[in-house]
Design an enzyme around this catalytic site. Structure first.
Site, PDB file in Angstrom:
ATOM      1  N   CYS A 175     -12.135 -30.443  89.106  1.00  0.00           N
ATOM      2  CA  CYS A 175     -12.358 -31.893  88.951  1.00  0.00           C
ATOM      3  C   CYS A 175     -12.117 -32.326  87.511  1.00  0.00           C
ATOM      4  CB  CYS A 175     -13.777 -32.248  89.392  1.00  0.00           C
ATOM      5  SG  CYS A 175     -14.143 -34.008  89.203  1.00  0.00           S
ATOM      6  N   CYS A 178     -14.328 -35.209  86.249  1.00  0.00           N
ATOM      7  CA  CYS A 178     -15.673 -34.824  85.782  1.00  0.00           C
ATOM      8  C   CYS A 178     -15.616 -34.039  84.470  1.00  0.00           C
ATOM      9  CB  CYS A 178     -16.373 -33.924  86.806  1.00  0.00           C
ATOM     10  SG  CYS A 178     -16.178 -34.408  88.511  1.00  0.00           S
ATOM     11  N   ASP A 179     -14.655 -33.132  84.344  1.00  0.00           N
ATOM     12  CA  ASP A 179     -14.770 -32.097  83.318  1.00  0.00           C
ATOM     13  C   ASP A 179     -13.736 -32.152  82.190  1.00  0.00           C
ATOM     14  OD1 ASP A 179     -16.840 -31.156  84.878  1.00  0.00           O
ATOM     15  OD2 ASP A 179     -15.526 -29.869  86.058  1.00  0.00           O
TER      16      ASP A 179
END
Ligand code: NDP
Length: 486
Positions: A175, A178-179
């Site tokens: 992801c 997200c990251d």
């Protein structure tokens, strides 16, 4: 006399053939099978149960509810589905460009306006062997469903190579939304050649210093429009004909990937700090497989254009059945068809507005309140950590301390936070719980090598004993905490 006997025989044949049509293996739709009288004995009745809350589930819910049939949507462990991890979408109807989570937000508002009932729970098990159907939820509720729409979507695939599990959440993730921020000025690789790989690379470009897409064939499978977009990003390069054999690291975090060239057989070590996987998806159909026909890859099979599965009254929509195009827009369309199909099915078996009114005291109502109270469990038992000093003060006190690392841009994290609050309350006096916003506590992020959100970290008697880099359901988090308390 003979003529009327002949006529009677023809009519009898037509009747038997018609009845036979209803008796096919798929339907078993006799009056006995759909015994409406027995409904007065049932509880937790749901006329249309939608399982899943991505675009397919939301559209199915909207059409179910608009048709006048009370519709309950079980959100599952990843509310909003894969669009929540998607950045810009340029092929959603009517929008030049829109973020994935914004699409979901708008659709949810639309569904709420149509009185779709959202239930924060997950269906763990089903029984489709009899009608009404039974759905068993993670929070321990048994639902009596008169019709079911499966819209459970798909889960990103893993590579299955050595090092992947060891470094999951410590350099390996799927992801970028997200990251990506954890890889500021780092060299990273994206694995895969589809549209998702292009998306991941674009999402990483404001942060990483160099992004290399590793494609196993000699061409990408991504659409031409997406491949063209990549040309504007000079940090991004592509290596073709490479397979990843192994993900390597220094026991704390990823340092490289071991590659093999599929044409020449040549092996090499490619240094990288992050491995972003975009290698396709598996349909989330396991729970239904004992009852429903799927193809070899696990995609649910539907009948013609109806979205009806091999069980009469059970429908499927979106990535869980669409093995071909898997677009958010087509999922929404399939959801519409499934919602209309469920309505028509209920009409056909005699679920009239007056019967629904009679049954309404037996609808799944009280549990909806349970879900609401679950959502509003107060958070005061949970500490907030802003820096290493606060971390050390909490963990050095001894006992079990569970830390939840989250970030504002991470939808899975936001899904995890109320679950964390609820479980914290459950373990009051037995374990300490603390949340850490990764945007605020950079020194803690660095000290504990956090490279993925959500990540859970566990301390016991002052020492770090475990970490877990994924979202957990309430049941999973409870089981996770239990193991450190014995
Ligand atoms: P895809 O199935 O389209 O692509 C998966 C990619 O991963 C392929 O290139 C495949 O290689 C590669 N792959 C699979 N297994 C491995 C492995 N073990 N090692 C290395 N590479 C591997 O999945 P996507 O998630 O990219 O897309 C799914 C659907 O979602 C598509 O229909 C896509 O169009 C859509 N989508 C649309 C977006 C948009 O419009 N904005 C954004 C993202 C997705 P190979 O080609 O050799 O099989």
């Amino acid at each position: 006399m003979k003529k009327s006997l002949y006529k009677f025989s023809i009519l009898a044949v037509i009747f038997v053939v018609a009845l036979g049509g209803c008796f096919d293996a798929r339907s078993s739709s006799t009056k006995n099978y759909f015994n409406l009288a027995q409904l007065s004995q049932e509880s937790n009745i749901v006329p249309i149960a939608v399982i899943g809350s991505g675009p397919a589930g939301l559209m199915a819910g909207i059409y179910g509810a608009r048709g006048g049939k009370p519709t309950y949507l079980f959100e599952g462990n990843k509310p909003g589905g894969l669009l929540m991890d998607t950045s810009e979408v340029e092929n959603w109807p009517g929008e030049i460009s829109i973020k994935g989570p914004e699409i979901i937000e708008k659709m949810r508002a639309q569904a709420q306006r149509q009185k779709v009932q959202f239930i924060e729970d997950t269906i763990e098990r089903v029984d489709f062997s009899h009608w009404p159907f039974k759905l068993y939820t993670e929070n321990g509720v048994t639902i009596t469903a008169l019709s079911v729409i499966i819209a459970t979507g798909a889960t990103p695939k893993r590579l299955g190579v050595p090092g992947e599990d060891q470094y999951w959440g410590s350099g390996v993730t799927s992801c970028a939304v997200c990251d990506a921020a954890f890889f500021e000025n780092e060299k990273v690789v994206v694995v895969g050649g589809g549209d998702s790989a292009v998306e991941e690379a674009i999402q990483l470009s404001p942060y990483a210093s160099e992004i290399t897409i590793l494609v196993r064939k000699e061409a990408m499978r991504a659409s031409q429009a997406m491949q063209d977009k990549l040309k504007a990003y000079d940090k991004v390069s592509i290596i073709y004909n490479v397979d990843i054999e192994k993900i390597v690291g220094d026991d704390t975090t990823v340092t490289g990937v071991s590659l093999v060239n599929s044409k020449t057989g040549e092996r090499s070590l490619y240094p990288t700090a992050g491995v972003f996987l975009a290698v396709g998806h598996n349909p989330n159909s396991e729970v239904f497989k004992p009852y429903i026909a799927t193809n070899q890859a696990g995609y649910i099979q539907v009948e013609g254009r109806s979205q009806e599965t091999s069980v009469h009254g059970v429908f499927a929509a979106g990535d869980v059945h669409d093995y071909l195009f898997r677009q958010a827009g087509s999922s929404a369309g399939f959801g519409i068809d499934a919602g209309l199909g469920a309505q028509r099915f209920l009409d056909d078996i005699g679920i009239t507005p007056s019967l629904l009114a009679q049954l309404s005291p037996r609808f799944y109502g009280e549990k909806t309140d349970d879900a609401a109270s679950f959502r509003s469990v107060p958070a005061q038992e949970v500490h907030t950590i802003h820096n290493v000093t606060e971390l050390e003060a909490l963990t050095n006190a001894g006992g079990v301390v569970i830390l939840d690392f989250w970030a504002e841009d991470c939808s899975s994290c936001k899904q995890m936070l109320p679950i964390f609050d609820a479980v914290a309350k459950q373990y009051e006096g037995r374990a300490l719980f603390a949340k850490i916003d990764t945007d605020e506590a950079a020194d803690v992020v660095e000290k504990l090598y956090i490279q993925k959100v959500p990540t859970l970290v566990v301390y016991k008697d002052g020492g770090l004993v475990a970490r877990f880099g994924n979202v957990m359901s309430r049941k999973e988090l409870t089981a996770f905490v239990e193991q450190f308390l014995s």
